[in-house]
Design a protein around this motif. Structure first.
Motif, PDB file in Angstrom:
ATOM      1  N   ASP A 107     -20.420   7.718  12.747  1.00 47.58           N
ATOM      2  CA  ASP A 107     -20.409   8.888  13.631  1.00 47.58           C
ATOM      3  C   ASP A 107     -19.684   8.561  14.931  1.00 47.58           C
ATOM      4  OD1 ASP A 107     -21.799  10.418  11.831  1.00 47.58           O
ATOM      5  OD2 ASP A 107     -23.762   9.872  12.648  1.00 47.58           O
ATOM      6  N   GLY A 108     -19.011   9.553  15.471  1.00 48.94           N
ATOM      7  CA  GLY A 108     -18.330   9.392  16.743  1.00 48.94           C
ATOM      8  C   GLY A 108     -16.847   9.123  16.616  1.00 48.94           C
ATOM      9  N   PHE A 109     -16.381   8.819  15.417  1.00 46.75           N
ATOM     10  CA  PHE A 109     -14.953   8.587  15.187  1.00 46.75           C
ATOM     11  C   PHE A 109     -14.347   9.829  14.542  1.00 46.75           C
ATOM     12  CE2 PHE A 109     -16.440   4.159  15.147  1.00 46.75           C
ATOM     13  CZ  PHE A 109     -15.549   3.601  16.038  1.00 46.75           C
ATOM     14  N   SER A 110     -13.132  10.161  14.929  1.00 46.80           N
ATOM     15  CA  SER A 110     -12.442  11.261  14.246  1.00 46.80           C
ATOM     16  C   SER A 110     -11.881  10.738  12.935  1.00 46.80           C
ATOM     17  CB  SER A 110     -11.329  11.810  15.129  1.00 46.80           C
ATOM     18  OG  SER A 110     -10.381  10.805  15.402  1.00 46.80           O
ATOM     19  N   ASN A 111     -12.021  11.546  11.917  1.00 45.78           N
ATOM     20  CA  ASN A 111     -11.592  11.118  10.587  1.00 45.78           C
ATOM     21  C   ASN A 111     -10.126  11.446  10.342  1.00 45.78           C
ATOM     22  OD1 ASN A 111     -14.037  10.043   9.800  1.00 45.78           O
ATOM     23  ND2 ASN A 111     -14.780  11.984   9.001  1.00 45.78           N
ATOM     24  N   PRO A 112      -9.423  10.577   9.606  1.00 51.16           N
ATOM     25  CA  PRO A 112      -8.060  10.902   9.182  1.00 51.16           C
ATOM     26  C   PRO A 112      -8.100  11.900   8.025  1.00 51.16           C
ATOM     27  CG  PRO A 112      -8.675   8.705   8.444  1.00 51.16           C
ATOM     28  CD  PRO A 112      -9.803   9.219   9.272  1.00 51.16           C
ATOM     29  N   ALA A 113      -6.947  12.150   7.411  1.00 57.87           N
ATOM     30  CA  ALA A 113      -6.863  13.133   6.328  1.00 57.87           C
ATOM     31  C   ALA A 113      -7.733  12.759   5.135  1.00 57.87           C
ATOM     32  CB  ALA A 113      -5.415  13.299   5.886  1.00 57.87           C
ATOM     33  N   LEU A 114      -7.780  11.482   4.795  1.00 62.02           N
ATOM     34  CA  LEU A 114      -8.656  11.005   3.720  1.00 62.02           C
ATOM     35  C   LEU A 114      -9.862  10.318   4.344  1.00 62.02           C
ATOM     36  CD1 LEU A 114      -6.092   9.498   1.175  1.00 62.02           C
ATOM     37  CD2 LEU A 114      -7.343  11.639   0.988  1.00 62.02           C
ATOM     38  N   PRO A 115     -10.991  10.273   3.645  1.00 58.95           N
ATOM     39  CA  PRO A 115     -12.158   9.596   4.192  1.00 58.95           C
ATOM     40  C   PRO A 115     -11.864   8.117   4.469  1.00 58.95           C
ATOM     41  CG  PRO A 115     -12.750  10.853   2.241  1.00 58.95           C
ATOM     42  CD  PRO A 115     -11.267  10.898   2.356  1.00 58.95           C
ATOM     43  N   PRO A 116     -12.370   7.585   5.568  1.00 57.43           N
ATOM     44  CA  PRO A 116     -12.099   6.184   5.901  1.00 57.43           C
ATOM     45  C   PRO A 116     -12.615   5.207   4.853  1.00 57.43           C
ATOM     46  CG  PRO A 116     -13.055   7.321   7.780  1.00 57.43           C
ATOM     47  CD  PRO A 116     -13.107   8.258   6.634  1.00 57.43           C
ATOM     48  N   ASP A 117     -13.722   5.549   4.188  1.00 64.13           N
ATOM     49  CA  ASP A 117     -14.226   4.663   3.135  1.00 64.13           C
ATOM     50  C   ASP A 117     -13.235   4.558   1.977  1.00 64.13           C
ATOM     51  OD1 ASP A 117     -16.586   4.001   4.396  1.00 64.13           O
ATOM     52  OD2 ASP A 117     -17.684   5.702   3.532  1.00 64.13           O
ATOM     53  N   LEU A 118     -12.601   5.665   1.631  1.00 58.26           N
ATOM     54  CA  LEU A 118     -11.595   5.647   0.564  1.00 58.26           C
ATOM     55  C   LEU A 118     -10.377   4.824   0.981  1.00 58.26           C
ATOM     56  CD1 LEU A 118     -10.520   6.619  -2.177  1.00 58.26           C
ATOM     57  CD2 LEU A 118      -9.653   8.642  -1.002  1.00 58.26           C
ATOM     58  N   LEU A 119      -9.948   4.976   2.215  1.00 56.71           N
ATOM     59  CA  LEU A 119      -8.808   4.195   2.693  1.00 56.71           C
ATOM     60  C   LEU A 119      -9.133   2.703   2.714  1.00 56.71           C
ATOM     61  CD1 LEU A 119      -7.596   6.532   5.561  1.00 56.71           C
ATOM     62  CD2 LEU A 119      -6.510   6.171   3.350  1.00 56.71           C
ATOM     63  N   GLY A 120     -10.368   2.369   3.093  1.00 54.03           N
ATOM     64  CA  GLY A 120     -10.782   0.967   3.056  1.00 54.03           C
ATOM     65  C   GLY A 120     -10.816   0.422   1.640  1.00 54.03           C
ATOM     66  N   LEU A 121     -11.291   1.232   0.707  1.00 52.10           N
ATOM     67  CA  LEU A 121     -11.315   0.817  -0.700  1.00 52.10           C
ATOM     68  C   LEU A 121      -9.897   0.616  -1.238  1.00 52.10           C
ATOM     69  CD1 LEU A 121     -12.974   0.331  -3.284  1.00 52.10           C
ATOM     70  CD2 LEU A 121     -12.703   2.765  -3.762  1.00 52.10           C
ATOM     71  N   LEU A 122      -8.987   1.515  -0.873  1.00 54.25           N
ATOM     72  CA  LEU A 122      -7.603   1.358  -1.316  1.00 54.25           C
ATOM     73  C   LEU A 122      -6.973   0.104  -0.722  1.00 54.25           C
ATOM     74  CD1 LEU A 122      -6.339   5.053  -1.154  1.00 54.25           C
ATOM     75  CD2 LEU A 122      -6.850   3.695  -3.199  1.00 54.25           C
ATOM     76  N   CYS A 123      -7.308  -0.211   0.521  1.00 60.48           N
ATOM     77  CA  CYS A 123      -6.815  -1.455   1.115  1.00 60.48           C
ATOM     78  C   CYS A 123      -7.364  -2.666   0.367  1.00 60.48           C
ATOM     79  CB  CYS A 123      -7.200  -1.549   2.589  1.00 60.48           C
ATOM     80  SG  CYS A 123      -6.233  -0.492   3.667  1.00 60.48           S
ATOM     81  N   LEU A 124      -8.635  -2.599  -0.017  1.00 58.13           N
ATOM     82  CA  LEU A 124      -9.206  -3.707  -0.788  1.00 58.13           C
ATOM     83  C   LEU A 124      -8.568  -3.833  -2.167  1.00 58.13           C
ATOM     84  CD1 LEU A 124     -13.003  -3.537   0.087  1.00 58.13           C
ATOM     85  CD2 LEU A 124     -11.319  -5.223   0.831  1.00 58.13           C
ATOM     86  N   LEU A 125      -8.134  -2.719  -2.737  1.00 57.80           N
ATOM     87  CA  LEU A 125      -7.445  -2.770  -4.030  1.00 57.80           C
ATOM     88  C   LEU A 125      -6.095  -3.465  -3.924  1.00 57.80           C
ATOM     89  CD1 LEU A 125      -8.123   0.740  -5.602  1.00 57.80           C
ATOM     90  CD2 LEU A 125      -9.015  -1.466  -6.350  1.00 57.80           C
ATOM     91  N   LEU A 126      -5.465  -3.395  -2.768  1.00 59.71           N
ATOM     92  CA  LEU A 126      -4.176  -4.057  -2.585  1.00 59.71           C
ATOM     93  C   LEU A 126      -4.309  -5.579  -2.497  1.00 59.71           C
ATOM     94  CD1 LEU A 126      -2.284  -1.783  -0.045  1.00 59.71           C
ATOM     95  CD2 LEU A 126      -1.831  -2.065  -2.476  1.00 59.71           C
ATOM     96  N   VAL A 127      -5.448  -6.070  -2.057  1.00 67.75           N
ATOM     97  CA  VAL A 127      -5.592  -7.511  -1.821  1.00 67.75           C
ATOM     98  C   VAL A 127      -5.524  -8.322  -3.128  1.00 67.75           C
ATOM     99  CG1 VAL A 127      -7.101  -9.310  -0.907  1.00 67.75           C
ATOM    100  CG2 VAL A 127      -6.800  -7.178   0.337  1.00 67.75           C
ATOM    101  N   PRO A 128      -6.333  -8.039  -4.159  1.00 66.03           N
ATOM    102  CA  PRO A 128      -6.270  -8.908  -5.359  1.00 66.03           C
ATOM    103  C   PRO A 128      -5.037  -8.672  -6.219  1.00 66.03           C
ATOM    104  CG  PRO A 128      -7.865  -7.182  -5.721  1.00 66.03           C
ATOM    105  CD  PRO A 128      -7.394  -7.059  -4.287  1.00 66.03           C
ATOM    106  N   SER A 129      -4.351  -7.547  -6.031  1.00 65.85           N
ATOM    107  CA  SER A 129      -3.181  -7.291  -6.871  1.00 65.85           C
ATOM    108  C   SER A 129      -2.002  -8.152  -6.434  1.00 65.85           C
ATOM    109  CB  SER A 129      -2.803  -5.808  -6.805  1.00 65.85           C
ATOM    110  OG  SER A 129      -2.357  -5.465  -5.519  1.00 65.85           O
ATOM    111  N   ARG A 130      -2.131  -8.885  -5.365  1.00 68.31           N
ATOM    112  CA  ARG A 130      -1.063  -9.754  -4.906  1.00 68.31           C
ATOM    113  C   ARG A 130      -1.226 -11.074  -5.572  1.00 68.31           C
ATOM    114  NH1 ARG A 130       1.935  -7.063  -4.846  1.00 68.31           N
ATOM    115  NH2 ARG A 130       0.472  -5.760  -5.715  1.00 68.31           N
TER     116      ARG A 130
END
Length: 130
Positions: A107-130
Motif C-alpha cells: 500500500d502507498g505505492f502507485s501501480n504500473p500498468a501490470l501488477p508489480p507482483d507479476l513484473l517481479g515474477l517475470l523478472c525472476l523468470l529471466l534469471v534461470p533462463s540465462r
C-alpha cells in the motif's frame, strides 16, 4: 586472398550444420532468445511508468535479442558469445529488479500498468533462463 575466402572452383561445405542435433540446438537457442525478448518487452511495457532512467536502453537491449535470434537462425558466427555475455548482464539486472518489484506491491505505492507482483515474477523468470 582474404582469410576465409573461397577460391574459384571450390565449394564451402559445413557438414555439422546439416546434422539434426545442430539444427535442433539452433532452434532451441532461437526460441530462448525470442522468449527472453518477449518477456523483456512485457516487463518494459508493463512497468513503463515506474521505470526510471534508461527506458530507451531497455528497449534497445530487448530488441537486441530479436536481432540475435535472427542472426543465430542464419548461422552467423560470433553471435552466441555476445548473446551469452549480454544474458549474464540481463540475469544480474533481473535478479536485482525482482525484489524491487515485489516491494512495490504494498500500500502507498502507485501501480504500473501490470501488477508489480507479476513484473517481479517475470523478472525472476529471466534469471534461470540465462
Amino acid at each position: 586472398m582474404e582469410a576465409g575466402a573461397i577460391r574459384p572452383g571450390y565449394e564451402l561445405w559445413r557438414p555439422n550444420r546439416e546434422k539434426p542435433e545442430a539444427k535442433s540446438a539452433r532452434a532451441v537457442v532461437v526460441f530462448l532468445l525470442l522468449v527472453t525478448a518477449l518477456i523483456s518487452f512485457v516487463i518494459i511495457i508493463g512497468g513503463w511508468t515506474r521505470l526510471e532512467g534508461v527506458k530507451p536502453l531497455a528497449v534497445i537491449y530487448a530488441a537486441l535479442y530479436i536481432l540475435f535470434a535472427y542472426l543465430v537462425a542464419r548461422w552467423n558466427r560470433g553471435v552466441l558469445a555476445v548473446a551469452s555475455a549480454l544474458s549474464i548482464i540481463l540475469a544480474i539486472f533481473a535478479g536485482i529488479a525482482a525484489p524491487a518489484w515485489f516491494d512495490r506491491a504494498k500500500d502507498g505505492f502507485s501501480n504500473p500498468a501490470l501488477p508489480p507482483d507479476l513484473l517481479g515474477l517475470l523478472c525472476l523468470l529471466l534469471v534461470p533462463s540465462r
